[in-house]
Design a protein around this motif. Structure first.
Motif, PDB file in Angstrom:
ATOM      1  N   ILE A   1      44.521  54.405  46.878  1.00 22.52           N
ATOM      2  CA  ILE A   1      43.057  54.458  46.898  1.00 22.52           C
ATOM      3  C   ILE A   1      42.589  55.827  46.403  1.00 22.52           C
ATOM      4  CG2 ILE A   1      41.038  54.494  48.411  1.00 22.52           C
ATOM      5  CD1 ILE A   1      42.505  52.372  50.134  1.00 22.52           C
ATOM      6  N   GLY A   2      43.225  56.896  46.893  1.00 21.57           N
ATOM      7  CA  GLY A   2      42.852  58.232  46.456  1.00 21.57           C
ATOM      8  C   GLY A   2      43.157  58.454  44.991  1.00 21.57           C
ATOM      9  N   ASN A   3      44.315  58.009  44.546  1.00 20.30           N
ATOM     10  CA  ASN A   3      44.715  58.181  43.161  1.00 20.30           C
ATOM     11  C   ASN A   3      43.746  57.506  42.204  1.00 20.30           C
ATOM     12  OD1 ASN A   3      47.023  56.720  40.972  1.00 20.30           O
ATOM     13  ND2 ASN A   3      46.638  58.911  40.990  1.00 20.30           N
ATOM     14  N   HIS A   4      43.379  56.269  42.503  1.00 22.42           N
ATOM     15  CA  HIS A   4      42.481  55.536  41.611  1.00 22.42           C
ATOM     16  C   HIS A   4      41.062  56.095  41.657  1.00 22.42           C
ATOM     17  CE1 HIS A   4      44.884  52.052  40.057  1.00 22.42           C
ATOM     18  NE2 HIS A   4      45.707  52.524  40.972  1.00 22.42           N
ATOM     19  N   ALA A   5      40.633  56.584  42.797  1.00 25.61           N
ATOM     20  CA  ALA A   5      39.303  57.193  42.872  1.00 25.61           C
ATOM     21  C   ALA A   5      39.250  58.483  42.056  1.00 25.61           C
ATOM     22  CB  ALA A   5      38.936  57.478  44.333  1.00 25.61           C
TER      23      ALA A   5
ATOM     24  N   THR B   1      40.584  44.004  44.475  1.00 25.23           N
ATOM     25  CA  THR B   1      40.661  42.838  45.353  1.00 25.23           C
ATOM     26  C   THR B   1      41.325  41.638  44.687  1.00 25.23           C
ATOM     27  OG1 THR B   1      38.444  42.163  44.659  1.00 25.23           O
ATOM     28  CG2 THR B   1      38.606  43.552  46.626  1.00 25.23           C
ATOM     29  N   ASP B   2      41.528  41.708  43.384  1.00 25.85           N
ATOM     30  CA  ASP B   2      42.111  40.600  42.643  1.00 25.85           C
ATOM     31  C   ASP B   2      43.628  40.788  42.550  1.00 25.85           C
ATOM     32  OD1 ASP B   2      42.916  38.659  40.890  1.00 25.85           O
ATOM     33  OD2 ASP B   2      41.600  39.279  39.238  1.00 25.85           O
ATOM     34  N   PRO B   3      44.424  39.856  43.108  1.00 32.42           N
ATOM     35  CA  PRO B   3      45.883  40.005  43.017  1.00 32.42           C
ATOM     36  C   PRO B   3      46.382  40.101  41.585  1.00 32.42           C
ATOM     37  CG  PRO B   3      45.288  38.306  44.591  1.00 32.42           C
ATOM     38  CD  PRO B   3      44.019  38.681  43.879  1.00 32.42           C
ATOM     39  N   GLY B   4      45.611  39.566  40.645  1.00 33.87           N
ATOM     40  CA  GLY B   4      45.988  39.677  39.242  1.00 33.87           C
ATOM     41  C   GLY B   4      45.667  41.022  38.637  1.00 33.87           C
ATOM     42  N   ASP B   5      45.006  41.866  39.409  1.00 36.45           N
ATOM     43  CA  ASP B   5      44.671  43.223  38.959  1.00 36.45           C
ATOM     44  C   ASP B   5      45.271  44.204  39.966  1.00 36.45           C
ATOM     45  OD1 ASP B   5      43.519  45.432  37.715  1.00 36.45           O
ATOM     46  OD2 ASP B   5      41.638  45.230  38.834  1.00 36.45           O
ATOM     47  N   PRO B   6      46.566  44.426  39.930  1.00 35.73           N
ATOM     48  CA  PRO B   6      47.235  45.202  40.973  1.00 35.73           C
ATOM     49  C   PRO B   6      46.933  46.685  40.879  1.00 35.73           C
ATOM     50  CG  PRO B   6      48.767  44.691  39.225  1.00 35.73           C
ATOM     51  CD  PRO B   6      47.498  43.951  38.896  1.00 35.73           C
ATOM     52  N   TRP B   7      47.226  47.377  41.970  1.00 35.52           N
ATOM     53  CA  TRP B   7      47.243  48.832  41.923  1.00 35.52           C
ATOM     54  C   TRP B   7      48.347  49.249  40.947  1.00 35.52           C
ATOM     55  CZ3 TRP B   7      43.341  51.006  44.572  1.00 35.52           C
ATOM     56  CH2 TRP B   7      42.828  50.337  45.676  1.00 35.52           C
ATOM     57  N   THR B   8      48.070  50.225  40.120  1.00 39.61           N
ATOM     58  CA  THR B   8      49.079  50.688  39.173  1.00 39.61           C
ATOM     59  C   THR B   8      49.542  52.084  39.570  1.00 39.61           C
ATOM     60  OG1 THR B   8      47.327  51.495  37.708  1.00 39.61           O
ATOM     61  CG2 THR B   8      48.272  49.308  37.244  1.00 39.61           C
ATOM     62  N   GLY B   9      50.815  52.320  39.367  1.00 42.45           N
ATOM     63  CA  GLY B   9      51.382  53.609  39.745  1.00 42.45           C
ATOM     64  C   GLY B   9      51.635  54.469  38.526  1.00 42.45           C
ATOM     65  N   ASP B  10      50.989  55.625  38.467  1.00 39.62           N
ATOM     66  CA  ASP B  10      51.332  56.604  37.444  1.00 39.62           C
ATOM     67  C   ASP B  10      52.326  57.584  38.054  1.00 39.62           C
ATOM     68  OD1 ASP B  10      49.739  58.114  39.110  1.00 39.62           O
ATOM     69  OD2 ASP B  10      48.138  58.440  37.647  1.00 39.62           O
ATOM     70  N   ASP B  11      52.415  58.807  37.497  1.00 42.78           N
ATOM     71  CA  ASP B  11      53.434  59.734  38.006  1.00 42.78           C
ATOM     72  C   ASP B  11      53.160  60.203  39.427  1.00 42.78           C
ATOM     73  OD1 ASP B  11      51.220  61.131  37.100  1.00 42.78           O
ATOM     74  OD2 ASP B  11      52.345  62.749  36.166  1.00 42.78           O
ATOM     75  N   ASP B  12      51.983  59.872  39.978  1.00 48.06           N
ATOM     76  CA  ASP B  12      51.707  60.203  41.378  1.00 48.06           C
ATOM     77  C   ASP B  12      52.509  59.339  42.348  1.00 48.06           C
ATOM     78  OD1 ASP B  12      49.235  62.147  41.587  1.00 48.06           O
ATOM     79  OD2 ASP B  12      48.818  60.788  39.939  1.00 48.06           O
ATOM     80  N   THR B  13      52.887  58.138  41.907  1.00 46.99           N
ATOM     81  CA  THR B  13      53.577  57.243  42.850  1.00 46.99           C
ATOM     82  C   THR B  13      54.862  56.638  42.298  1.00 46.99           C
ATOM     83  OG1 THR B  13      52.156  55.396  42.121  1.00 46.99           O
ATOM     84  CG2 THR B  13      51.462  56.611  44.093  1.00 46.99           C
TER      85      THR B  13
END
Length: 532
Positions: free
Chosen positions: A53-57, A82-94
């Motif tokens: 949440i922090g990373n995307h904000a 909120t859409d399972p088809g639009d997942p959280w994405t991980g860059d080098d932070d995660t």
């Protein structure tokens, strides 16, 4: 045991206390601590969601608002997926934390440096990594392994933020066990960083470890700070922000904007001694993360908001702060508007040879399994629904490296008997407020810049044409002296192509094509003889 629904944070504190009461009837040794397995898993889910949440904000603010003033409040917006088809994405932070998870699952909780190198080479692409991590990856392909890949001698960006954004969750793997956290951070974070930037990573990891058992943010910061050397630039930056925060509270300034200006002044502006290396450097960002944690006062939304609006590497700082609050509070206590319908899907980018998509709950469960290995490895035990942890949480930071009190060697010896030493160079600048332009820095006695962040004297003049006779540094002694040996401490590379490989792309300076020692005994400069 009654709980107020108005304060969901109470449930974890009360569960911990109740567990101690239920189990303490002679079954626990003095000082032993316990943690509910269900609580630990909830905290791991909270950490993952908090980081994401922090990373995307913060992503729209990455590298922005690097001036003295923070961003306006109106610029902030949450990113809710909120859409399972639009997942959280991980860059080098995660995504590095997923790689670290794979390493620990594969090699156990004390992997060898060569194993870390081999897993980097097997899974880390050259896309999606930058600065010190990218330099480490270049070095690994040339045969080096951690910690050499993170040393100032080889990694030209060892001052940068990389390790402190990729290793926080090592603390989550060691609940209440800071020593394993800082030791593991030295092992994993040492792949890209050394000295004060690595201390920033250890500061974060120690707080994440303490957050399994502690809710007070000021206490967490104290636990993190006591896990790193007091002679580190990172320790000093954290202490400065703590002091400014205390003064702000006394003066009735609770929003942190005045402290944000002071951070700029001391680590970017006129009081920075020229040591600021850009918005991706370690110190200004660890100071801003500490700012967000203190002024956020344990409130998840406010902590992330302050972190994002503070700018610089805002997505990284917000991910670190959000993850720590998530670890502290647990998923169930995070603000419902941010998590009630949030997708549980996480997509792994920029790594190959590993699963590309997984649920956050699944990652938290894998984290828990490794955490249980760490608990047992560190002298704890697992019984039923609880973990029993060793008493207290002592920690031994890395060795201290205080700055010298003055010049050493021949220079110090001559000054001690009343002699004098004059300094000269092919380009002369005498500005004691700026390391790069402080000619006296050549003889100040400082030879190790990994802790204090000092920068070497800089003779580059932009275009850098060779002066007549070549570039030189010279020492003029007031009396005849005998020189048995000469040790030259090389400076750092400086060039504009920050993500290029300096071994294949010409830099502006740092590597000599030739180096000669000369002496002048009252006549003319002439080369020394003997072993170079």
């Amino acid at each position: 045991m009654a709980m107020s629904r108005a304060d969901p944070h109470l449930r974890y504190r009360d569960l911990l206390i109740a567990t101690v009461v239920l189990l303490s009837g002679g079954s626990l040794a003095s000082g032993q601590r316990v943690l509910e397995r269900a609580v630990y898993l909830d905290k791991l889910r909270g950490m993952w969601f908090g980081q994401l949440i922090g990373n995307h904000a913060g992503r729209p603010f990455e590298g922005q608002y690097t001036t003295r003033e923070a961003a306006p409040n109106s610029a902030f917006a949450w990113v809710i997926k909120t859409d399972p088809g639009d997942p959280w994405t991980g860059d080098d932070d995660t995504f590095f934390e997923v790689l670290d998870l794979h390493v620990l699952e594969t090699f156990g909780v004390h992997p060898l440096p060569a194993s870390i190198r081999d897993e980097w080479r097997a899974h880390v692409t050259f896309d999606g990594i930058y600065i010190a991590n990218l330099q480490a990856r270049f070095l690994m392909d040339e045969g080096s392994a951690p910690p050499d890949t993170g040393r100032y001698r080889w990694n030209i960006h060892a001052y940068a933020i990389d390790s402190q954004i990729t290793t926080e969750s090592l603390g989550a793997w060691s609940p209440g066990l800071r020593q394993w956290a800082i030791d593991a951070t030295a092992r994993f974070g040492g792949a890209s960083n050394e000295g004060y930037s690595l201390h920033a990573a250890q500061f974060y990891a120690a707080m994440y470890a303490a957050a399994a058992m502690e809710r007070s943010v000021p206490t967490l910061i104290a636990r993190g700070q006591e896990s790193i050397p007091t002679t580190s630039r990172t320790w000093g930056a954290v202490q400065a922000v703590r002091d400014w925060h205390a003064q702000d509270l006394q003066d009735g300034r609770p929003d942190g904007r005045a402290t944000r200006c002071l951070i700029y002044d001391h680590y970017v502006g006129d009081l920075a001694f020229g040591r600021y290396r850009g918005w991706i450097e370690s110190t200004v960002n660890v100071a801003l993360t500490t700012l967000a944690l203190l002024y956020g006062a344990g409130d998840f939304e406010e902590t992330v908001r302050i972190s994002v609006l503070s700018g610089f590497d805002a997505d990284c700082n917000a991910a670190t702060a959000g993850g720590l609050l998530g670890m502290t509070l647990g998923f169930d206590a995070l603000p419902a508007p941010l998590t009630a319908n949030a997708t549980n899907a996480y997509r792994l980018l920029y790594l190959h040879g590993l699963p590309t998509e997984e649920t956050i709950t699944g990652l938290a469960t894998r984290f828990q399994a490794v955490g249980e290995q760490v608990i047992v490895d560190q002298g704890g035990s697992i019984g039923g629904t609880t973990y029993t942890l060793p008493p207290a949480d002592p920690v031994t930071p890395a060795d201290e490296r205080p700055d010298p009190s003055g010049p050493a060697g021949l220079v110090g010896g001559l000054l001690a008997v009343g002699g004098s030493v004059a300094v000269d160079a092919s380009i002369v600048q005498c500005d004691p407020t700026h390391d790069r332009r402080n000619l006296e820095g050549i003889i100040d006695g400082i030879t190790d810049v990994t802790y204090n962040g000092h920068l070497p004297y800089w003779t580059n003049d932009g275009a850098n044409p060779q002066p007549a006779g070549g570039d030189f540094d010279a020492l003029h002694f007031s009396r005849r002296v005998r020189v048995d040996r000469l040790v030259f401490y090389e400076g750092d590379l400086v060039w504009s192509r920050i993500n290029a490989n300096p071994r294949t792309t010409p830099p502006q300076g740092g590597y000599f094509t030739s180096l000669t020692a000369e002496y002048d005994d009252g006549g003319a400069w002439q080369a020394t003889t003997g072993r170079p």
